[in-house]
Design an enzyme around this catalytic site. Structure first.
Site, PDB file in Angstrom:
ATOM      1  N   ASN A 296       0.640 -37.457 107.046  1.00  0.00           N
ATOM      2  CA  ASN A 296       0.401 -37.681 105.617  1.00  0.00           C
ATOM      3  C   ASN A 296      -0.658 -38.761 105.342  1.00  0.00           C
ATOM      4  OD1 ASN A 296       1.891 -35.721 104.351  1.00  0.00           O
ATOM      5  ND2 ASN A 296       3.762 -36.947 104.195  1.00  0.00           N
TER       6      ASN A 296
ATOM      7  N   LEU B 147      10.871 -35.047 109.365  1.00  0.00           N
ATOM      8  CA  LEU B 147       9.529 -34.445 109.379  1.00  0.00           C
ATOM      9  C   LEU B 147       8.447 -35.426 109.835  1.00  0.00           C
ATOM     10  CD1 LEU B 147       9.616 -32.276 106.098  1.00  0.00           C
ATOM     11  CD2 LEU B 147      10.053 -31.561 108.461  1.00  0.00           C
ATOM     12  N   HIS B 148       8.822 -36.671 110.109  1.00  0.00           N
ATOM     13  CA  HIS B 148       7.882 -37.633 110.688  1.00  0.00           C
ATOM     14  C   HIS B 148       6.601 -37.781 109.872  1.00  0.00           C
ATOM     15  CE1 HIS B 148      10.276 -35.481 113.776  1.00  0.00           C
ATOM     16  NE2 HIS B 148      10.674 -36.716 114.001  1.00  0.00           N
ATOM     17  N   CYS B 149       6.745 -37.719 108.534  1.00  0.00           N
ATOM     18  CA  CYS B 149       5.579 -37.835 107.628  1.00  0.00           C
ATOM     19  C   CYS B 149       4.506 -36.805 107.962  1.00  0.00           C
ATOM     20  CB  CYS B 149       4.950 -39.229 107.674  1.00  0.00           C
ATOM     21  SG  CYS B 149       6.068 -40.551 107.268  1.00  0.00           S
ATOM     22  N   ALA B 150       4.911 -35.680 108.512  1.00  0.00           N
ATOM     23  CA  ALA B 150       3.904 -34.697 108.941  1.00  0.00           C
ATOM     24  C   ALA B 150       4.342 -33.284 108.560  1.00  0.00           C
ATOM     25  CB  ALA B 150       3.665 -34.828 110.440  1.00  0.00           C
TER      26      ALA B 150
END
Ligand code: PLP
Length: 391
Positions: free
Chosen positions: A107, A345-348
């Site tokens: 992100n 989601l690991h900022c992804a």
């Protein structure tokens, strides 16, 4: 065990989010920054301010040498990789411009691109393969038809650990008159990085992940050809306060305001440690990630995302289980075994969409400095127990 019976964190496997602990010298350098070097760098002619300026200059020179940056003035200290990628993307792109991006972006890149798209920038996203690797030919195809200002891609994936062909992408970008911009957050420290050889125009990195520095500091290299507008203007410490606009000279142009001296000196100490020990650490990380990857493959029900066993990756393994939600696994690993990991989601979200895990997320193990074979084996044992018990 804590008072409520939960395990306290004893095995830290979240290096993908931030590294911990830090190598010797980091805390000491930060302490020195606040106890001895208290002056404001570039903002005074008295000894303490001058000493602080010199310490920052040394840090910049050494970190630039470590990363193979030809001219240290092209390397600026930023609060983190997120800020650095925002500076590059928002500072360069104008309505009507076109940018080609990779579908694995974090992100830190995806959100500025989404905002730019809403403002009239054409954003073309090239899909990575099922291992999360971007195909250079697909990027070339995306550039053939129209003038493109930049290609942006991660250096290594924060979900898959996949290493992207950034030097080849830079060649493709340059062949089409575009700039090559790289998010190096997961690469710094985990891969040998030589900016000269990579030939990229921008390379941003967190200081607090594989570079083993403190949180709140990051880096941005910009080639002379890459001239984004500065996003922040203000005091530069370089004299000429009467000038109405931010000085064009680097690094001042991109470092308005008082710098994060404790962060810079902590990062300097970390990079100094890496310079002497980085090669051995990288070999250790590669052995650990292979051991872990192999171990997970032998556990029923688990799927490892990203490149196959044996393909080089940065020390990240994210996995899913066919029946157990990954947040339940992360919770149990923490509470029962004292093992710190990260689910979700690991900022992804782009990366998880590409991998087909947008709905489920994944459980990420990030290995690094301080981890041992015993940590890996304990995590495998815990996964084996939980996989059986929670399914
Ligand atoms: N890019 C990638 C690929 C990351 O993994 C991260 C951190 O999770 C970032 C950018 C953001 O870095 P920072 O925490 O330095 O802003």
């Amino acid at each position: 065990m804590s008072a409520n019976g939960a395990a306290t964190t004893t095995i830290y496997l979240d290096h993908g989010a931030t590294s911990w602990p830090k190598p010797p010298g980091v805390a000491e350098a930060m302490t020195r920054a606040v106890t001895e070097l208290g002056g404001n760098p570039g903002r005074g002619a008295y000894r303490m301010a001058v000493d602080t300026s010199r310490a920052i200059h040394r840090a910049r020179t050494d970190v630039a040498a470590f990363l193979g940056v030809p001219d240290a003035r092209d390397l600026t200290f930023q609060p983190g990789c997120t800020q650095a990628m925002n500076l590059v993307l928002r500072g360069l792109m104008r309505p009507g411009d076109r940018v080609v991006a990779c579908s694995m972006e974090h992100n830190a890149v995806a959100r500025p691109l989404n905002a730019l798209a809403a403002a009239g920038v054409e954003v073309v996203v090239v899909e990575a393969d099922e291992a999360g690797v971007i195909d250079v030919d697909a990027v070339e195809d995306a550039m053939r038809s129209q003038t493109t200002k930049a290609v942006v891609c991660q250096h290594a994936g924060n979900v898959t650990g996949a290493i992207q062909p950034v030097a080849d992408l830079a060649d493709v970008a340059h062949a089409h008159g575009a700039l090559a911009l790289v998010d190096g957050a997961q690469a710094g420290g985990h891969l040998p990085v030589d900016i000269k050889t990579l030939g990229v125009d921008a390379w941003a990195c967190s200081g607090h992940k594989g570079l083993l520095g403190p949180q709140g500091i990051g880096l941005l290299y910009l080639s002379p050809a890459c001239q984004p507008d500065e996003l922040v203007t203000g005091g530069s410490g370089s004299g000429a306060s009467e000038e109405p606009l931010q000085p064009a000279v680097r690094p001042d142009r991109y470092e308005a305001g008082t710098p994060n001296t404790p962060g810079i000196l902590g990062l300097h100490a970390a990079v100094t440690w890496l310079r002497d020990n980085g090669e051995a650490l990288r070999a250790h990380e590669a052995a650990l990630v292979r051991r872990f990857h192999e171990g997970v493959l032998s556990l029923p029900g688990f799927r490892v995302l990203g490149p196959d066993l044996g393909v080089p990756r940065v020390p990240i393994i994210a996995l899913t289980h066919e029946r157990v939600a990954t947040d339940r696994l992360a919770f149990a690993l923490d509470r029962r075994y004292g093992i710190a990991t990260r689910a979700g989601l690991h900022c992804a979200p782009w990366a998880h969409r590409t991998l087909g895990t947008l709905q489920t997320g994944a459980l990420r193990f990030g290995l690094g400095y301080g981890n041992t074979e015993a940590d890996v084996d304990a995590a495998l044992e815990a996964l084996a127990e939980l996989g059986e018990e929670l399914a």
